[in-house]
Design a protein around this motif. Structure first.
Motif, PDB file in Angstrom:
ATOM      1  N   VAL A   5       0.851  -1.258  -0.025  1.00 41.12           N
ATOM      2  CA  VAL A   5       0.210  -0.190   0.119  1.00 41.12           C
ATOM      3  C   VAL A   5       0.989   1.130  -0.061  1.00 41.12           C
ATOM      4  O   VAL A   5       1.737   1.519   0.779  1.00 41.12           O
ATOM      5  N   TYR A   6       0.709   2.071  -0.995  1.00 41.51           N
ATOM      6  CA  TYR A   6       1.613   3.407  -0.850  1.00 41.51           C
ATOM      7  C   TYR A   6       0.502   4.565  -0.751  1.00 41.51           C
ATOM      8  O   TYR A   6      -0.697   4.483  -1.064  1.00 41.51           O
ATOM      9  N   ARG A   7       0.865   5.659   0.155  1.00 42.02           N
ATOM     10  CA  ARG A   7       0.039   6.707   0.367  1.00 42.02           C
ATOM     11  C   ARG A   7       1.049   7.982  -0.181  1.00 42.02           C
ATOM     12  O   ARG A   7       2.046   8.201   0.075  1.00 42.02           O
ATOM     13  N   CYS A   8       0.230   9.009  -0.949  1.00 42.18           N
ATOM     14  CA  CYS A   8       0.947   9.899  -1.513  1.00 42.18           C
ATOM     15  C   CYS A   8       0.964  11.081  -0.336  1.00 42.18           C
ATOM     16  O   CYS A   8       0.232  11.240   0.405  1.00 42.18           O
ATOM     17  N   THR A   9       2.518  11.956  -0.265  1.00 39.45           N
ATOM     18  CA  THR A   9       2.474  12.688   0.888  1.00 39.45           C
ATOM     19  C   THR A   9       1.850  14.012   0.544  1.00 39.45           C
ATOM     20  O   THR A   9       1.773  15.088   1.418  1.00 39.45           O
ATOM     21  N   ALA A  10       1.541  14.144  -1.005  1.00 37.80           N
ATOM     22  CA  ALA A  10       0.946  15.861  -1.246  1.00 37.80           C
ATOM     23  C   ALA A  10      -0.418  15.532  -1.149  1.00 37.80           C
ATOM     24  O   ALA A  10      -0.937  16.434  -0.707  1.00 37.80           O
ATOM     25  N   CYS A  11      -1.258  14.793  -1.962  1.00 37.87           N
ATOM     26  CA  CYS A  11      -2.722  14.562  -1.960  1.00 37.87           C
ATOM     27  C   CYS A  11      -3.279  13.443  -0.940  1.00 37.87           C
ATOM     28  O   CYS A  11      -4.586  13.419  -1.154  1.00 37.87           O
ATOM     29  N   ASP A  12      -2.688  12.750  -0.323  1.00 39.76           N
ATOM     30  CA  ASP A  12      -2.982  11.374   0.529  1.00 39.76           C
ATOM     31  C   ASP A  12      -3.891  10.490  -0.207  1.00 39.76           C
ATOM     32  O   ASP A  12      -4.560   9.815   0.341  1.00 39.76           O
ATOM     33  N   GLU A  14      -4.302   7.019  -1.732  1.00 37.63           N
ATOM     34  CA  GLU A  14      -3.848   5.565  -1.156  1.00 37.63           C
ATOM     35  C   GLU A  14      -4.168   4.730  -2.241  1.00 37.63           C
ATOM     36  O   GLU A  14      -5.235   4.722  -2.710  1.00 37.63           O
ATOM     37  N   TYR A  15      -3.175   3.910  -2.752  1.00 38.03           N
ATOM     38  CA  TYR A  15      -3.356   2.755  -3.826  1.00 38.03           C
ATOM     39  C   TYR A  15      -2.395   1.724  -3.481  1.00 38.03           C
ATOM     40  O   TYR A  15      -1.554   1.656  -2.619  1.00 38.03           O
ATOM     41  N   ASP A  16      -2.810   0.441  -4.117  1.00 34.95           N
ATOM     42  CA  ASP A  16      -2.102  -0.595  -3.971  1.00 34.95           C
ATOM     43  C   ASP A  16      -1.068  -0.971  -5.114  1.00 34.95           C
ATOM     44  O   ASP A  16      -1.509  -0.649  -6.254  1.00 34.95           O
ATOM     45  N   ARG A  17       0.051  -1.675  -4.923  1.00 35.24           N
ATOM     46  CA  ARG A  17       0.936  -1.874  -6.023  1.00 35.24           C
ATOM     47  C   ARG A  17       1.556  -3.316  -5.743  1.00 35.24           C
ATOM     48  O   ARG A  17       1.955  -3.615  -4.544  1.00 35.24           O
ATOM     49  N   ARG A  18       1.555  -4.290  -6.736  1.00 31.20           N
ATOM     50  CA  ARG A  18       2.111  -5.357  -6.639  1.00 31.20           C
ATOM     51  C   ARG A  18       3.522  -5.549  -7.082  1.00 31.20           C
ATOM     52  O   ARG A  18       3.717  -5.146  -8.319  1.00 31.20           O
ATOM     53  N   GLU A  19       4.441  -5.751  -6.203  1.00 32.80           N
ATOM     54  CA  GLU A  19       6.142  -5.679  -6.637  1.00 32.80           C
ATOM     55  C   GLU A  19       7.049  -6.564  -5.901  1.00 32.80           C
ATOM     56  O   GLU A  19       6.431  -6.923  -4.929  1.00 32.80           O
ATOM     57  N   SER A  20       8.073  -6.586  -6.374  1.00 33.87           N
ATOM     58  CA  SER A  20       8.901  -7.463  -5.782  1.00 33.87           C
ATOM     59  C   SER A  20       9.453  -7.057  -4.376  1.00 33.87           C
ATOM     60  O   SER A  20       9.236  -5.640  -3.961  1.00 33.87           O
ATOM     61  N   PHE A  21      10.228  -7.883  -3.621  1.00 32.75           N
ATOM     62  CA  PHE A  21      10.630  -7.428  -2.229  1.00 32.75           C
ATOM     63  C   PHE A  21      11.850  -6.086  -2.410  1.00 32.75           C
ATOM     64  O   PHE A  21      11.774  -5.417  -1.467  1.00 32.75           O
ATOM     65  N   GLU A  28       6.033   7.331  -7.523  1.00 27.87           N
ATOM     66  CA  GLU A  28       5.448   8.489  -8.025  1.00 27.87           C
ATOM     67  C   GLU A  28       3.653   8.406  -7.641  1.00 27.87           C
ATOM     68  O   GLU A  28       3.289   7.271  -8.422  1.00 27.87           O
ATOM     69  N   CYS A  29       3.214   9.392  -7.418  1.00 30.87           N
ATOM     70  CA  CYS A  29       1.596   9.048  -7.321  1.00 30.87           C
ATOM     71  C   CYS A  29       1.013   9.087  -8.616  1.00 30.87           C
ATOM     72  O   CYS A  29       1.352  10.097  -9.504  1.00 30.87           O
ATOM     73  N   PRO A  30       0.112   8.231  -8.907  1.00 32.91           N
ATOM     74  CA  PRO A  30      -0.545   8.402 -10.195  1.00 32.91           C
ATOM     75  C   PRO A  30      -1.659   9.451 -10.508  1.00 32.91           C
ATOM     76  O   PRO A  30      -2.000   9.910 -11.478  1.00 32.91           O
ATOM     77  N   GLU A  31      -2.050  10.093  -9.294  1.00 33.18           N
ATOM     78  CA  GLU A  31      -3.166  11.139  -9.089  1.00 33.18           C
ATOM     79  C   GLU A  31      -2.423  12.253  -9.544  1.00 33.18           C
ATOM     80  O   GLU A  31      -2.779  13.152 -10.290  1.00 33.18           O
ATOM     81  N   CYS A  32      -1.535  12.627  -8.659  1.00 27.56           N
ATOM     82  CA  CYS A  32      -0.781  14.166  -8.682  1.00 27.56           C
ATOM     83  C   CYS A  32       0.647  14.368  -9.080  1.00 27.56           C
ATOM     84  O   CYS A  32       1.431  15.109  -9.080  1.00 27.56           O
ATOM     85  N   SER A  33       1.234  13.065  -9.386  1.00 30.28           N
ATOM     86  CA  SER A  33       2.683  12.897  -9.439  1.00 30.28           C
ATOM     87  C   SER A  33       3.553  13.473  -8.685  1.00 30.28           C
ATOM     88  O   SER A  33       4.896  13.815  -8.424  1.00 30.28           O
ATOM     89  N   GLY A  34       3.252  13.444  -7.102  1.00 28.95           N
ATOM     90  CA  GLY A  34       3.963  13.667  -6.012  1.00 28.95           C
ATOM     91  C   GLY A  34       4.504  12.580  -5.576  1.00 28.95           C
ATOM     92  O   GLY A  34       4.569  11.172  -6.134  1.00 28.95           O
ATOM     93  N   LEU A  35       5.412  12.645  -4.408  1.00 32.52           N
ATOM     94  CA  LEU A  35       5.966  11.569  -3.717  1.00 32.52           C
ATOM     95  C   LEU A  35       5.036  10.537  -2.930  1.00 32.52           C
ATOM     96  O   LEU A  35       4.236  11.165  -2.185  1.00 32.52           O
ATOM     97  N   ALA A  36       5.044   9.314  -3.294  1.00 33.84           N
ATOM     98  CA  ALA A  36       4.275   8.462  -2.390  1.00 33.84           C
ATOM     99  C   ALA A  36       5.321   7.420  -1.867  1.00 33.84           C
ATOM    100  O   ALA A  36       6.112   6.748  -2.511  1.00 33.84           O
ATOM    101  N   ARG A  37       4.761   6.958  -0.641  1.00 39.80           N
ATOM    102  CA  ARG A  37       5.655   6.297   0.243  1.00 39.80           C
ATOM    103  C   ARG A  37       4.841   4.993   0.705  1.00 39.80           C
ATOM    104  O   ARG A  37       3.532   5.195   0.846  1.00 39.80           O
TER     105      ARG A  37
END
Length: 66
Positions: A5-12, A14-21, A28-37
């Motif tokens: 689960v990732y959350r954008c620091t700019a627009c809050d 939240e989205y899921d992403r399936r990726e390796s360890f 990058e946030c898909p909504e606003c291109s901000g930083l997602a952590r």
């Protein structure tokens, strides 16, 4: 592969992403291109069975010799 689960620091957003360890924890946030952590969730711990308490390992008293 795990799902994170990732959350954008700019627009809050939240989205899921399936990726390796080995993937980076920042995206990058898909909504606003901000930083997602990556969001870390606490893992529940359940203690079942014997061996988790100090009384489980108490020394047995030897019978008194008379």
């Amino acid at each position: 592969m795990p799902r994170y689960v990732y959350r954008c620091t700019a627009c809050d957003h939240e989205y899921d992403r399936r990726e390796s360890f080995a993937a980076s924890a920042q995206r990058e946030c898909p909504e606003c291109s901000g930083l997602a952590r990556r969001v870390f969730h606490p893992v529940p711990v359940i203690y079942k069975g014997s061996g988790f308490y100090t009384t489980d390992y108490a020394r047995k008293k030897s019978p008194a010799t008379a």
